[in-house]
Design a protein around this motif. Sequence first.
Motif: not given
Ligand code: SAM
Length: 275
Positions: A48-49, A53, A72, A99-100, A116-117, A122
């Motif tokens: 979920a980069t 980040e 992501d 997808d993670a 991170r966050w 998820l």
């Molecule tokens: C709040 S953002 C955090 C992004 C980054 N890690 C940061 O700290 O700035 C949450 C991220 O989770 C991603 N996300 C949501 N569901 C996901 C999944 N099933 N697999 C991968 N990424 C996912 C979203 O697309 C989003 O970019």
Amino acid sequence: MTAERPVLSPEEVWRRYDAMEARLTAPLSERMLELARVAPGQRVLDLATGRGEPAVGAARRVGPGGSVLGIDVSEPMLAMARDRARAEGLGNLELKTMDAAALDVPDASFDAVLVRWGLMYLAAPVEALLAARRALKPGGIFVAAVWSEPERVPYFTLPRKVLAQFRAVPPNDLTVPGTFFYADPLRLRRDLGAAGFEVEHEEELALPVMEAHSDAELVAWARAFGLTRLLNELPEATQRAWEDAFAREARPLWQDGVVRLGGVTRIVVARPLDR
Ligand SMILES: C[S@@+](CC[C@H](N)C(=O)[O-])C[C@H]1O[C@@H](n2cnc3c(N)ncnc32)[C@H](O)[C@@H]1O
């Protein structure tokens, strides 16, 4: 009468605020890399980069002898991460739509997995943790950052608390994926345990996610991050009343001509239990 205000797409919002948030939240990414002991030559996975980040910092740390994969589900977010990687000349950072919970990476191939966050958003976090565990080499390390309890995360709660004086606001439902799904540290420990991890260390970090130099900037930020629809449904006079009330509520947070909003983040370090 409902006022017509410009509605920014998520990408437009991030293009406006990305540099500010990356700067203010850099200490969190750095701390995660430190706790994961990311070192030259390693291979690192960032789940979920988003806009990169902490993948970008990880790529700098592992250097040309190492490599980082950031995944992501959002292609627009990854496009921004790719722009950053290009601007920084990072040839060792690969960014893939994935997808993670359905990681398509070789087993036991990463020294560290970071998120991170991300975990709390998820739909299937335990599946993602199981996949992360499979992706880690024996002795590998997992580091996640999640938001703490709503009352310690004013960037999210303060604008909503003020808005609740003017209209119904959806409550913070801690039982569904969202900002506070892992606010309870026991839930994250339980899910890590269910996925075969043992928690090695936990700490907290308080940090801002935004700063503003005027009430107008402060209000524009809060509108853009999550309140656009709830506010735009209100009559113009009510919107203005919220803006005034929110700016007033934030008054004690001003210091030396700057107001900052953020919250307390929990960082969790875990190791896979013996397979
Ligand atoms: C709040 S953002 C955090 C992004 C980054 N890690 C940061 O700290 O700035 C949450 C991220 O989770 C991603 N996300 C949501 N569901 C996901 C999944 N099933 N697999 C991968 N990424 C996912 C979203 O697309 C989003 O970019």
